[in-house]
Design a protein around this motif. Structure first.
Motif, PDB file in Angstrom:
ATOM      1  N   LEU A  20       0.816  -1.213   0.000  1.00 15.73           N
ATOM      2  CA  LEU A  20       0.000   0.000   0.000  1.00 15.73           C
ATOM      3  C   LEU A  20       0.848   1.259   0.000  1.00 15.73           C
ATOM      4  N   GLU A  21       2.145   1.115   0.235  1.00 19.00           N
ATOM      5  CA  GLU A  21       3.050   2.254   0.183  1.00 19.00           C
ATOM      6  C   GLU A  21       3.501   2.569  -1.242  1.00 19.00           C
ATOM      7  N   SER A  22       3.114   1.752  -2.210  1.00 18.86           N
ATOM      8  CA  SER A  22       3.431   2.057  -3.608  1.00 18.86           C
ATOM      9  C   SER A  22       2.731   3.342  -4.021  1.00 18.86           C
ATOM     10  N   PRO A  23       3.356   4.158  -4.854  1.00 19.11           N
ATOM     11  CA  PRO A  23       2.724   5.406  -5.279  1.00 19.11           C
ATOM     12  C   PRO A  23       1.640   5.225  -6.333  1.00 19.11           C
ATOM     13  N   VAL A  24       1.529   4.014  -6.882  1.00 16.71           N
ATOM     14  CA  VAL A  24       0.557   3.743  -7.943  1.00 16.71           C
ATOM     15  C   VAL A  24      -0.270   2.522  -7.569  1.00 16.71           C
ATOM     16  N   TRP A  25      -1.597   2.648  -7.653  1.00 10.26           N
ATOM     17  CA  TRP A  25      -2.513   1.527  -7.415  1.00 10.26           C
ATOM     18  C   TRP A  25      -3.353   1.286  -8.668  1.00 10.26           C
ATOM     19  N   LEU A  26      -3.472   0.028  -9.041  1.00  9.01           N
ATOM     20  CA  LEU A  26      -4.425  -0.389 -10.074  1.00  9.01           C
ATOM     21  C   LEU A  26      -5.575  -1.076  -9.346  1.00  9.01           C
ATOM     22  N   VAL A  27      -6.762  -0.509  -9.418  1.00 11.88           N
ATOM     23  CA  VAL A  27      -7.883  -0.951  -8.590  1.00 11.88           C
ATOM     24  C   VAL A  27      -8.992  -1.534  -9.458  1.00 11.88           C
ATOM     25  N   GLY A  28      -9.331  -2.808  -9.208  1.00 13.26           N
ATOM     26  CA  GLY A  28     -10.394  -3.479  -9.942  1.00 13.26           C
ATOM     27  C   GLY A  28     -11.489  -3.980  -9.021  1.00 13.26           C
ATOM     28  N   MET A  29     -12.493  -4.624  -9.611  1.00 17.63           N
ATOM     29  CA  MET A  29     -13.637  -5.086  -8.830  1.00 17.63           C
ATOM     30  C   MET A  29     -13.362  -6.396  -8.111  1.00 17.63           C
ATOM     31  N   GLU A  30     -12.804  -7.386  -8.820  1.00 16.86           N
ATOM     32  CA  GLU A  30     -12.487  -8.661  -8.172  1.00 16.86           C
ATOM     33  C   GLU A  30     -11.526  -9.441  -9.043  1.00 16.86           C
ATOM     34  N   GLU A  31     -10.818 -10.377  -8.413  1.00 17.30           N
ATOM     35  CA  GLU A  31      -9.893 -11.230  -9.156  1.00 17.30           C
ATOM     36  C   GLU A  31     -10.666 -12.272  -9.969  1.00 17.30           C
ATOM     37  N   GLY A  32     -10.181 -12.520 -11.148  1.00 15.38           N
ATOM     38  CA  GLY A  32     -10.686 -13.632 -11.934  1.00 15.38           C
ATOM     39  C   GLY A  32      -9.597 -14.684 -12.066  1.00 15.38           C
ATOM     40  N   PHE A  33      -9.950 -15.836 -12.573  1.00 15.28           N
ATOM     41  CA  PHE A  33      -8.950 -16.871 -12.850  1.00 15.28           C
ATOM     42  C   PHE A  33      -9.550 -17.882 -13.814  1.00 15.28           C
ATOM     43  N   ARG A  34      -8.682 -18.661 -14.427  1.00  9.96           N
ATOM     44  CA  ARG A  34      -9.128 -19.682 -15.369  1.00  9.96           C
ATOM     45  C   ARG A  34      -9.511 -20.941 -14.606  1.00  9.96           C
ATOM     46  N   SER A  35     -10.764 -21.324 -14.724  1.00  4.86           N
ATOM     47  CA  SER A  35     -11.290 -22.454 -13.960  1.00  4.86           C
ATOM     48  C   SER A  35     -10.801 -23.791 -14.515  1.00  4.86           C
ATOM     49  N   VAL A  36     -10.552 -24.737 -13.600  1.00  5.65           N
ATOM     50  CA  VAL A  36     -10.295 -26.129 -13.965  1.00  5.65           C
ATOM     51  C   VAL A  36     -11.596 -26.921 -13.813  1.00  5.65           C
ATOM     52  N   ASP A  37     -12.038 -27.049 -12.602  1.00  8.99           N
ATOM     53  CA  ASP A  37     -13.363 -27.561 -12.257  1.00  8.99           C
ATOM     54  C   ASP A  37     -13.638 -27.083 -10.840  1.00  8.99           C
ATOM     55  N   ALA A  38     -14.873 -27.185 -10.388  1.00  4.52           N
ATOM     56  CA  ALA A  38     -15.270 -26.580  -9.120  1.00  4.52           C
ATOM     57  C   ALA A  38     -14.421 -27.064  -7.954  1.00  4.52           C
ATOM     58  N   GLU A  39     -14.175 -28.358  -7.866  1.00  9.32           N
ATOM     59  CA  GLU A  39     -13.418 -28.886  -6.728  1.00  9.32           C
ATOM     60  C   GLU A  39     -11.963 -28.452  -6.769  1.00  9.32           C
ATOM     61  N   SER A  40     -11.355 -28.495  -7.950  1.00  8.97           N
ATOM     62  CA  SER A  40      -9.969 -28.032  -8.080  1.00  8.97           C
ATOM     63  C   SER A  40      -9.859 -26.542  -7.784  1.00  8.97           C
ATOM     64  N   ASP A  41     -10.851 -25.794  -8.251  1.00  9.28           N
ATOM     65  CA  ASP A  41     -10.855 -24.357  -7.997  1.00  9.28           C
ATOM     66  C   ASP A  41     -10.902 -24.069  -6.495  1.00  9.28           C
ATOM     67  N   LYS A  42     -11.736 -24.783  -5.776  1.00 12.12           N
ATOM     68  CA  LYS A  42     -11.869 -24.560  -4.334  1.00 12.12           C
ATOM     69  C   LYS A  42     -10.573 -24.901  -3.601  1.00 12.12           C
ATOM     70  N   LYS A  43      -9.928 -25.972  -4.001  1.00 12.44           N
ATOM     71  CA  LYS A  43      -8.660 -26.344  -3.365  1.00 12.44           C
ATOM     72  C   LYS A  43      -7.590 -25.287  -3.611  1.00 12.44           C
ATOM     73  N   MET A  44      -7.563 -24.753  -4.820  1.00 16.47           N
ATOM     74  CA  MET A  44      -6.611 -23.707  -5.141  1.00 16.47           C
ATOM     75  C   MET A  44      -6.901 -22.450  -4.320  1.00 16.47           C
ATOM     76  N   LEU A  45      -8.175 -22.077  -4.210  1.00 18.61           N
ATOM     77  CA  LEU A  45      -8.539 -20.875  -3.470  1.00 18.61           C
ATOM     78  C   LEU A  45      -8.258 -21.028  -1.979  1.00 18.61           C
ATOM     79  N   GLU A  46      -8.445 -22.217  -1.453  1.00 14.63           N
ATOM     80  CA  GLU A  46      -8.147 -22.453  -0.046  1.00 14.63           C
ATOM     81  C   GLU A  46      -6.677 -22.145   0.248  1.00 14.63           C
ATOM     82  N   ARG A  47      -5.795 -22.556  -0.637  1.00 11.97           N
ATOM     83  CA  ARG A  47      -4.371 -22.254  -0.473  1.00 11.97           C
ATOM     84  C   ARG A  47      -4.110 -20.764  -0.674  1.00 11.97           C
TER      85      ARG A  47
END
Length: 254
Positions: A20-47
């Motif tokens: 947050l001490e950077s002089p420049v911020w790029l601000v978006g609504m939410e992160e996206g990612f390329r889905s594998v399948d629901a269960e794999s996605d959840k395991k990745m997000l948990e980490r």
């Protein structure tokens, strides 16, 4: 397993990548990612939700820790990321590099900035901020339906978006002495513009529209740009640079 405590911890303690001490911020609504399948996605997000944060930020200093390199939202910061810039960040990076260097960056320069500079908490040049802290493959996907209070995207947003909007405004105020440039990317008048306006400290109808759907404000030493997302190719370099040429003399980044 993704639990209520894990989600609430993410909401309360995560803002993005870098410092947050950077002089420049790029601000978006939410992160996206390329889905594998629901269960794999959840395991990745948990980490991913377990990544350590410092003042709300995950430090993506290079080289990325080998234990985290497979996480989809850290993969853009790897030396072999590509072969093209990440589409969500491409136009905000283009705008920043043009304003910094006073010349048009080519795609290699944009990609190198993404790979080696963006979100590096030690270099502290530019950071990424997310209003909504729960990633999703797309607007129509929702992976948290089994958690009480998060059954739908709508229930999540109605409960937490106001809290996050106020939090974003608080961050802008707190870091304004060192914050030189904020680029908000997404300019939907109904859903996004009011939130960015609140963060700036303005009413939506007080924002200055420079070109179609692109706004600019300067409060003290902080410049605020609002540009649309590149939805289905709606953004073009020509459109971005028309806007950039009109604001470049109003901005002093360094």
């Amino acid at each position: 397993m993704i639990t209520l405590d894990l989600l609430q911890n993410r909401i309360n303690n995560f803002w993005g990548y870098g410092s947050l001490e950077s002089p420049v911020w790029l601000v978006g609504m939410e992160e996206g990612f390329r889905s594998v399948d629901a269960e794999s996605d959840k395991k990745m997000l948990e980490r991913q939700f377990a990544l350590p944060t410092v003042v709300g930020m995950v430090d993506a200093s290079r080289p990325i820790d080998p234990n985290f390199r497979d996480l989809t939202n850290l993969s853009p910061f790897l030396p072999n990321a590509g072969p093209r810039p990440q589409q969500t960040w491409k136009f905000p990076i283009m705008l920043y590099l043009f304003l910094r260097d006073k010349k048009y960056p080519n795609e290699d320069k944009i990609l190198d900035f993404q790979r080696f500079i963006l979100a590096d908490g030690k270099k502290k040049e530019a950071s990424t901020i997310e209003l909504s802290p729960l990633p999703s493959p797309n607007i129509n996907s929702w992976l948290f339906t089994n958690v009480a209070g998060f059954e739908t995207r709508k229930s999540y947003e109605s409960t937490y978006q106001k809290q996050r909007s106020k939090g974003l405004r608080g961050l802008v105020q707190k870091y304004s002495p060192t914050l030189k440039l904020v680029i908000f990317y997404s300019a939907n008048k109904k859903t996004h513009l009011p939130i960015w306006a609140e963060a700036i400290g303005k009413a939506p109808d007080e924002l200055t529209e420079i070109t179609h759907q692109m706004y600019f404000e300067k409060i003290n030493k902080t410049s605020f740009c609002i540009i649309p997302q590149n939805h289905r190719g709606s953004m073009t370099p020509a459109r971005l640079y028309e806007y950039a040429e009109k604001i470049k003399d109003k901005i002093s980044i360094f």
